[in-house]
Design an enzyme around this catalytic site. Structure first.
Site, PDB file in Angstrom:
ATOM      1  N   ALA A  65       0.854  -1.185   0.000  1.00 52.96           N
ATOM      2  CA  ALA A  65       0.000   0.000   0.000  1.00 52.96           C
ATOM      3  C   ALA A  65       0.895   1.242   0.000  1.00 52.96           C
ATOM      4  O   ALA A  65       2.043   1.199   0.448  1.00 52.96           O
ATOM      5  CB  ALA A  65      -0.905  -0.016   1.226  1.00 52.96           C
ATOM      6  N   GLY A 110       0.740  -4.985   1.094  1.00 52.43           N
ATOM      7  CA  GLY A 110      -0.422  -5.131   0.216  1.00 52.43           C
ATOM      8  C   GLY A 110      -0.096  -5.827  -1.094  1.00 52.43           C
ATOM      9  O   GLY A 110      -0.977  -6.422  -1.729  1.00 52.43           O
ATOM     10  N   GLU A 113      -0.330  -9.368  -0.250  1.00 58.78           N
ATOM     11  CA  GLU A 113      -1.761  -9.621  -0.014  1.00 58.78           C
ATOM     12  C   GLU A 113      -2.503  -9.748  -1.347  1.00 58.78           C
ATOM     13  O   GLU A 113      -3.405 -10.584  -1.498  1.00 58.78           O
ATOM     14  CB  GLU A 113      -2.353  -8.504   0.853  1.00 58.78           C
ATOM     15  CG  GLU A 113      -1.839  -8.584   2.297  1.00 58.78           C
ATOM     16  CD  GLU A 113      -2.152  -7.348   3.127  1.00 58.78           C
ATOM     17  OE1 GLU A 113      -2.036  -6.223   2.610  1.00 58.78           O
ATOM     18  OE2 GLU A 113      -2.510  -7.512   4.306  1.00 58.78           O
ATOM     19  N   GLU A 133       4.787  -4.622   7.442  1.00 55.77           N
ATOM     20  CA  GLU A 133       4.011  -3.559   8.097  1.00 55.77           C
ATOM     21  C   GLU A 133       4.439  -3.305   9.531  1.00 55.77           C
ATOM     22  O   GLU A 133       4.359  -2.183  10.025  1.00 55.77           O
ATOM     23  CB  GLU A 133       2.515  -3.907   8.067  1.00 55.77           C
ATOM     24  CG  GLU A 133       1.866  -3.806   6.693  1.00 55.77           C
ATOM     25  CD  GLU A 133       1.927  -5.098   5.906  1.00 55.77           C
ATOM     26  OE1 GLU A 133       2.747  -5.993   6.247  1.00 55.77           O
ATOM     27  OE2 GLU A 133       1.163  -5.221   4.934  1.00 55.77           O
TER      28      GLU A 133
END
Ligand code: CAA
Length: 259
Positions: A65, A110, A113, A133
């Protein structure tokens, strides 16, 4: 061809390639998230898309992200962003067709993910994957603690999530995070080979197989077995079943062709 500013869907011979293109690391911001959702819908609905490749280009799959976009978000803003990204990744996971992620460079946060929404992952032998993260003072927010734990189990997931360390390709293969490791230049071709084998496959039966496996994993065993049993019987209403069994009886195994 579905076109966004940062994500495109290109379809050729039954294989749809969802291509991220937001240099340098394909960071997933709000716009990428929205475009991915739009193209997941398109890949789901288009009959000429029989299998899907998720691809970030030759350099890198996705670095996660967009930290610069997220850093100064308020609580309600980040809650909305997180929900949108989670929803988008669910839409990709729910594409009722075989999906393979072609991982080059990095699949982090992300990015991993996103790759975890695929049915199968091909990686270059120089890739690094992880959920870093924790080093940003947060946790994975779009499936990293859930899809990864379901894929490789809680202990290995805790190692990766608690430390935030980068996992190299060979270890990722041993852990089962990726399914095939190839030379960096061969990643897309290897993913395409995997996807292309389904371009002329029994689309309805493949959809049922994915629904049974993924849907069943969200249930207890008795209900999952019921789901499988219903989907199995429902296939008797389809041409896939009629073609497949007629062809076996007339021509022997493995000769059936499907619409
Ligand atoms: N978001 C925003 N920008 C990012 C980014 C990210 N996730 N990752 C890298 N960038 C930017 C860098 O800031 C840098 O920008 P500038 O050129 O403007 O300085 C550029 O991309 C290139 O990055 P590096 O110079 O660091 O390149 P590198 O090749 O040395 O390293 C990398 C690449 C390993 C991806 C490294 O940048 C990195 O570790 N990135 C962060 C990975 C990360 O923590 N991801 C998790 C994000 S949070 C998340 O995803 C939450 C969630 O679960 C939903």
């Amino acid at each position: 061809m579905g076109v966004g500013e940062f994500v495109t869907l290109e379809v050729k011979d039954g294989v749809g390639t969802v291509r991220l293109d937001r240099p340098p690391v394909n960071a997933l911001n709000a716009q990428v998230t929205a475009e991915l959702a739009e193209l997941a819908k398109e890949a789901t609905e288009r009959d000429d898309v029989r299998a899907v490749i998720l691809y970030g280009g030759e350099k890198t799959f996705a670095g996660g992200a967009d930290i610069k976009e997220m850093a100064t978000r308020t609580y309600p803003e980040i809650a909305k962003f997180g929900a949108n990204l989670t929803g988008t990744l669910a839409a990709i996971a729910n594409i009722p067709k075989p999906v393979v992620a072609a991982i080059t460079g990095y699949a982090l946060g992300g990015g991993l993910e996103l790759a975890l929404t695929a049915d199968w992952r091909v990686a270059g032998d120089n890739v690094k994957v992880g959920q870093p993260e924790i080093q940003l003072g947060v946790i994975p927010g779009a499936g990293g603690t859930q899809r990864l734990a379901r894929l490789i189990g809680p202990s290995k997931t805790k190692d990766i999530v608690y430390t935030g360390r980068f996992v190299k390709a060979e270890e990722a293969l041993q852990l089962g995070i990726v399914d095939q490791v190839v030379a960096p230049d061969d990643v897309y071709a290897a993913a395409h080979k995997w996807a292309a084998q389904f371009a002329n496959g029994p689309a309805v039966a493949l959809r049922a197989a994915k629904a049974a496996i993924d849907g069943g994993l969200d249930m207890d065993l008795p209900n999952a077995l019921k789901l499988e049993s219903h989907l199995f019987a429902a296939l008797w209403a389809t041409e896939d079943q009629q073609n497949g069994m007629k062809s076996f009886i007339e021509n022997g195994p493995g000769k059936a062709t499907f619409e």
